[in-house]
Design an enzyme around this catalytic site. Structure first.
Site, PDB file in Angstrom:
ATOM      1  N   PRO A  17       0.784  -1.228   0.000  1.00  0.00           N
ATOM      2  CA  PRO A  17       0.000   0.000   0.000  1.00  0.00           C
ATOM      3  C   PRO A  17       0.822   1.288   0.000  1.00  0.00           C
ATOM      4  CG  PRO A  17      -0.199  -1.151   2.104  1.00  0.00           C
ATOM      5  CD  PRO A  17       0.483  -2.083   1.146  1.00  0.00           C
ATOM      6  N   GLU A 107      12.499  -9.650   1.347  1.00  0.00           N
ATOM      7  CA  GLU A 107      11.758  -8.481   1.842  1.00  0.00           C
ATOM      8  C   GLU A 107      12.630  -7.248   1.617  1.00  0.00           C
ATOM      9  OE1 GLU A 107      10.762  -8.787   6.021  1.00  0.00           O
ATOM     10  OE2 GLU A 107      10.437  -6.615   6.176  1.00  0.00           O
ATOM     11  N   HIS A 109      12.863  -2.793   1.645  1.00  0.00           N
ATOM     12  CA  HIS A 109      12.312  -1.495   2.024  1.00  0.00           C
ATOM     13  C   HIS A 109      13.192  -0.408   1.438  1.00  0.00           C
ATOM     14  CE1 HIS A 109       9.527  -3.371   4.810  1.00  0.00           C
ATOM     15  NE2 HIS A 109      10.539  -4.164   5.157  1.00  0.00           N
TER      16      HIS A 109
HETATM   17  C1  DQA Z   1       8.421   0.930   3.551  1.00  0.00           C
HETATM   18  C2  DQA Z   1       8.548   1.173   5.056  1.00  0.00           C
HETATM   19  C3  DQA Z   1       7.202   0.981   5.739  1.00  0.00           C
HETATM   20  O1  DQA Z   1       7.324   1.258   7.128  1.00  0.00           O
HETATM   21  C4  DQA Z   1       6.179   1.949   5.175  1.00  0.00           C
HETATM   22  O2  DQA Z   1       4.907   1.695   5.752  1.00  0.00           O
HETATM   23  C5  DQA Z   1       6.111   1.918   3.689  1.00  0.00           C
HETATM   24  C6  DQA Z   1       7.345   1.791   2.931  1.00  0.00           C
HETATM   25  C7  DQA Z   1       9.732   1.255   2.816  1.00  0.00           C
HETATM   26  O3  DQA Z   1       9.857   0.834   1.663  1.00  0.00           O
HETATM   27  O4  DQA Z   1      10.610   1.931   3.358  1.00  0.00           O
HETATM   28  O5  DQA Z   1       5.055   2.096   3.100  1.00  0.00           O
HETATM   29  O6  DQA Z   1       8.125  -0.428   3.338  1.00  0.00           O
END
Ligand code: DQA
Length: 152
Positions: A17, A107, A109
């Site tokens: 999201p 995973e 980020h």
């Molecule tokens: C995220 C980090 C999450 O905490 C956040 O809710 C996101 C993006 C990131 O890519 O840094 O929507 O996954």
């Protein structure tokens, strides 16, 4: 993956999201690149013979369905679960299906959640992921792709 034999030819890059707002969403945290920019960057970096599909949804059920699809298709997964990272046990169970099937699920980020608000310090996904890469912007995805395709 190099450690587990030949690299899967199909890679799903799945985004949760609010990541459809990349480019304008908190650019100080997430940068100014859009999802289309990310797609182009990854397609440019993917070795020949790799089919890469980048998708985004704001819908937990859809994201879970895509993980089921990865299992059925034998695809590797690069997953940015976005806020689902922090609380979705349903997504975690679906991610576990991927790794239990022997397929890599990394995973990723863009930001480093551990350097941010406390609620972001917990990932319910990490324990069932093959690995976690965070804090390098689009580079997090590039590193994941390099690992999946055997370059790392
Ligand atoms: C995220 C980090 C999450 O905490 C956040 O809710 C996101 C993006 C990131 O890519 O840094 O929507 O996954």
């Amino acid at each position: 993956m190099t450690a587990a034999g030949s690299a899967p030819a199909r890679v799903l890059v799945l985004n949760g999201p609010n990541l459809n707002r990349l480019g304008t969403r908190e650019p100080d945290v997430y940068g100014t690149g859009t999802l289309d920019d990310l797609r182009a960057e990854l397609e440019g970096a993917a070795p020949e013979g790799t089919t890469l599909e980048l998708r985004q949804t704001n819908d937990e059920a859809e994201l879970i369905g895509w993980l089921h699809e990865a299992v059925d298709a034998g695809a590797a997964v690069i997953l940015n679960p976005a806020a689902f990272t922090h609380y979705s046990y349903a997504l975690r169970d679906a991610a576990a299906l991927v790794t239990k099937a022997g397929l890599p699920l990394i995973e990723v980020h863009l930001s480093n959640p551990h350097a941010r608000e406390e609620f972001r310090h917990t990932s319910v996904i990490s324990a069932v992921a093959t690995g976690v890469i965070a804090g390098f912007g689009f580079g997090s995805y590039r590193l994941a792709l390099a690992r999946i395709t055997g370059a790392l």
